[in-house]
Design a protein around this motif. Structure first.
Motif, mmCIF file in Angstrom:
data_model
loop_
_atom_site.group_PDB
_atom_site.id
_atom_site.type_symbol
_atom_site.label_atom_id
_atom_site.label_comp_id
_atom_site.label_asym_id
_atom_site.label_seq_id
_atom_site.Cartn_x
_atom_site.Cartn_y
_atom_site.Cartn_z
ATOM 1 N N GLN A 1 0.831 -1.203 0.000
ATOM 2 C CA GLN A 1 0.000 0.000 0.000
ATOM 3 C C GLN A 1 0.866 1.253 0.000
ATOM 4 O OE1 GLN A 1 -2.968 -0.618 -0.638
ATOM 5 N NE2 GLN A 1 -2.869 -2.780 -0.172
ATOM 6 N N ASP A 2 0.387 2.289 -0.679
ATOM 7 C CA ASP A 2 1.142 3.527 -0.821
ATOM 8 C C ASP A 2 0.548 4.605 0.074
ATOM 9 O OD1 ASP A 2 2.560 5.739 -1.609
ATOM 10 O OD2 ASP A 2 2.406 5.320 -3.744
ATOM 11 N N GLY A 3 1.255 4.930 1.147
ATOM 12 C CA GLY A 3 0.791 5.929 2.101
ATOM 13 C C GLY A 3 0.691 7.319 1.504
ATOM 14 N N ARG A 4 1.594 7.665 0.614
ATOM 15 C CA ARG A 4 1.571 8.985 -0.008
ATOM 16 C C ARG A 4 0.307 9.151 -0.859
ATOM 17 N NH1 ARG A 4 6.511 12.067 -2.776
ATOM 18 N NH2 ARG A 4 7.238 11.682 -0.694
ATOM 19 N N VAL A 5 -0.033 8.128 -1.618
ATOM 20 C CA VAL A 5 -1.215 8.200 -2.484
ATOM 21 C C VAL A 5 -2.482 8.339 -1.648
ATOM 22 C CG1 VAL A 5 -2.639 6.891 -4.106
ATOM 23 C CG2 VAL A 5 -0.173 6.996 -4.410
ATOM 24 N N ILE A 6 -2.628 7.541 -0.587
ATOM 25 C CA ILE A 6 -3.843 7.607 0.221
ATOM 26 C C ILE A 6 -3.920 8.933 0.960
ATOM 27 C CG2 ILE A 6 -2.984 6.460 2.306
ATOM 28 C CD1 ILE A 6 -6.443 5.964 0.796
ATOM 29 N N PHE A 7 -2.784 9.461 1.408
ATOM 30 C CA PHE A 7 -2.784 10.763 2.087
ATOM 31 C C PHE A 7 -3.245 11.862 1.133
ATOM 32 C CE2 PHE A 7 -0.814 14.792 3.146
ATOM 33 C CZ PHE A 7 -1.277 14.977 4.432
ATOM 34 N N MET A 8 -2.690 11.897 -0.063
ATOM 35 C CA MET A 8 -3.059 12.925 -1.034
ATOM 36 C C MET A 8 -4.519 12.760 -1.469
ATOM 37 S SD MET A 8 -0.412 14.705 -1.066
ATOM 38 C CE MET A 8 -0.557 15.822 -2.423
ATOM 39 N N THR A 9 -4.976 11.530 -1.607
ATOM 40 C CA THR A 9 -6.366 11.277 -1.991
ATOM 41 C C THR A 9 -7.324 11.762 -0.910
ATOM 42 O OG1 THR A 9 -5.703 9.347 -3.280
ATOM 43 C CG2 THR A 9 -8.015 9.479 -2.645
ATOM 44 N N LEU A 10 -7.049 11.392 0.344
ATOM 45 C CA LEU A 10 -7.916 11.812 1.437
ATOM 46 C C LEU A 10 -7.878 13.323 1.624
ATOM 47 C CD1 LEU A 10 -7.245 9.040 4.088
ATOM 48 C CD2 LEU A 10 -9.319 9.396 2.760
ATOM 49 N N ASN A 11 -6.698 13.901 1.520
ATOM 50 C CA ASN A 11 -6.572 15.349 1.676
ATOM 51 C C ASN A 11 -7.372 16.074 0.601
ATOM 52 O OD1 ASN A 11 -5.545 17.644 2.990
ATOM 53 N ND2 ASN A 11 -4.030 17.888 1.378
ATOM 54 N N GLY A 12 -7.271 15.600 -0.622
ATOM 55 C CA GLY A 12 -8.027 16.219 -1.704
ATOM 56 C C GLY A 12 -9.523 16.030 -1.552
ATOM 57 N N PHE A 13 -9.922 14.858 -1.053
ATOM 58 C CA PHE A 13 -11.343 14.554 -0.909
ATOM 59 C C PHE A 13 -11.957 15.284 0.282
ATOM 60 C CE2 PHE A 13 -14.774 11.823 0.743
ATOM 61 C CZ PHE A 13 -15.618 11.884 -0.338
ATOM 62 N N LEU A 14 -11.280 15.244 1.425
ATOM 63 C CA LEU A 14 -11.851 15.809 2.643
ATOM 64 C C LEU A 14 -11.602 17.304 2.795
ATOM 65 C CD1 LEU A 14 -10.937 12.929 5.087
ATOM 66 C CD2 LEU A 14 -13.152 13.401 4.055
ATOM 67 N N GLU A 15 -10.508 17.813 2.253
ATOM 68 C CA GLU A 15 -10.180 19.227 2.421
ATOM 69 C C GLU A 15 -9.919 19.940 1.105
ATOM 70 O OE1 GLU A 15 -10.559 20.726 5.244
ATOM 71 O OE2 GLU A 15 -10.981 18.847 6.256
ATOM 72 N N GLY A 16 -10.238 19.307 0.005
ATOM 73 C CA GLY A 16 -9.983 19.894 -1.301
ATOM 74 C C GLY A 16 -10.963 20.999 -1.640
ATOM 75 N N PRO A 17 -10.879 21.506 -2.860
ATOM 76 C CA PRO A 17 -11.711 22.643 -3.252
ATOM 77 C C PRO A 17 -13.209 22.346 -3.257
ATOM 78 C CG PRO A 17 -10.527 21.748 -5.145
ATOM 79 C CD PRO A 17 -10.003 21.058 -3.924
ATOM 80 N N ASN A 18 -13.604 21.094 -3.420
ATOM 81 C CA ASN A 18 -15.025 20.752 -3.457
ATOM 82 C C ASN A 18 -15.556 20.242 -2.119
ATOM 83 O OD1 ASN A 18 -15.148 21.402 -6.183
ATOM 84 N ND2 ASN A 18 -14.437 19.365 -6.766
ATOM 85 N N ALA A 19 -14.711 20.194 -1.099
ATOM 86 C CA ALA A 19 -15.128 19.623 0.184
ATOM 87 C C ALA A 19 -16.238 20.444 0.831
ATOM 88 C CB ALA A 19 -13.932 19.511 1.125
ATOM 89 N N CYS A 20 -16.138 21.749 0.789
ATOM 90 C CA CYS A 20 -17.146 22.608 1.400
ATOM 91 C C CYS A 20 -18.493 22.420 0.702
ATOM 92 C CB CYS A 20 -16.693 24.059 1.338
ATOM 93 S SG CYS A 20 -17.835 25.191 2.138
ATOM 94 N N ALA A 21 -18.487 22.428 -0.613
ATOM 95 C CA ALA A 21 -19.728 22.236 -1.366
ATOM 96 C C ALA A 21 -20.331 20.860 -1.091
ATOM 97 C CB ALA A 21 -19.462 22.407 -2.857
#
Length: 124
Positions: free
Chosen positions: A64-84
Motif C-alpha cells: 500500500q502507498d501511504g503517499r497516495v492515500i494521504f493525497m487522496t484523502l486530503n483532496g477529498f476531505l479538504e480539497g476545493p469541493n469539500a465545502c460544497a
C-alpha cells in the motif's frame, strides 16, 4: 518529506538543502517501508464512513502507498469541493429528516439531528 515546489532563498541546514537537490527514490526500501507505515496508520485512524471507501480492504499493508492515500484523502476531505460536498450532504439530510411520532425517534433526537445539520451549514 513535504516541501514546497520552490526552494527557499537560504537553507537552514545542509540536510534541508539536500532535500531539494536529491531526488526521492521511491524504489528505496526505506521509502516503501515508511509509505506502508503511513498507510497503516491512516487506515487505523481514519474512521469517517465517507473516507473509508478510499482504503483497500485487505489488511496487508506491504504493497500500500501511504503517499497516495494521504493525497487522496486530503483532496477529498479538504480539497476545493469539500465545502460544497458538506453543504449538499447537510441539505439532503435535512430534507430526508422526518419525525413520524415514533417512540424510538423522540422529538429531542429529531431536534438534535436537525441542529447538527444546521450547524454544518452555518460552518460552511
Amino acid at each position: 518529506v513535504v516541501r514546497s515546489t520552490t526552494p527557499p532563498d537560504t537553507f537552514s541546514s545542509l540536510m534541508e538543502e539536500l532535500c531539494y537537490l536529491l531526488p526521492v527514490d521511491m524504489s528505496d526500501a526505506n521509502f516503501r517501508r515508511d509509505s506502508n507505515v503511513v498507510y497503516a496508520l491512516l487506515d487505523q485512524q481514519v474512521t469517517a464512513p465517507i473516507a473509508r471507501p478510499h482504503f483497500m480492504h485487505k489488511k496487508n499493508y506491504k504493497d500500500q502507498d501511504g503517499r497516495v492515500i494521504f493525497m487522496t484523502l486530503n483532496g477529498f476531505l479538504e480539497g476545493p469541493n469539500a465545502c460544497a460536498r458538506r453543504i449538499t450532504e447537510a441539505e439532503e439530510a435535512i430534507l430526508k429528516l422526518v419525525w413520524n411520532f415514533s417512540p424510538n425517534f423522540t422529538p429531542e433526537a429529531f431536534t438534535s439531528m436537525y441542529m447538527k445539520h444546521l450547524n454544518t451549514l452555518e460552518q460552511n
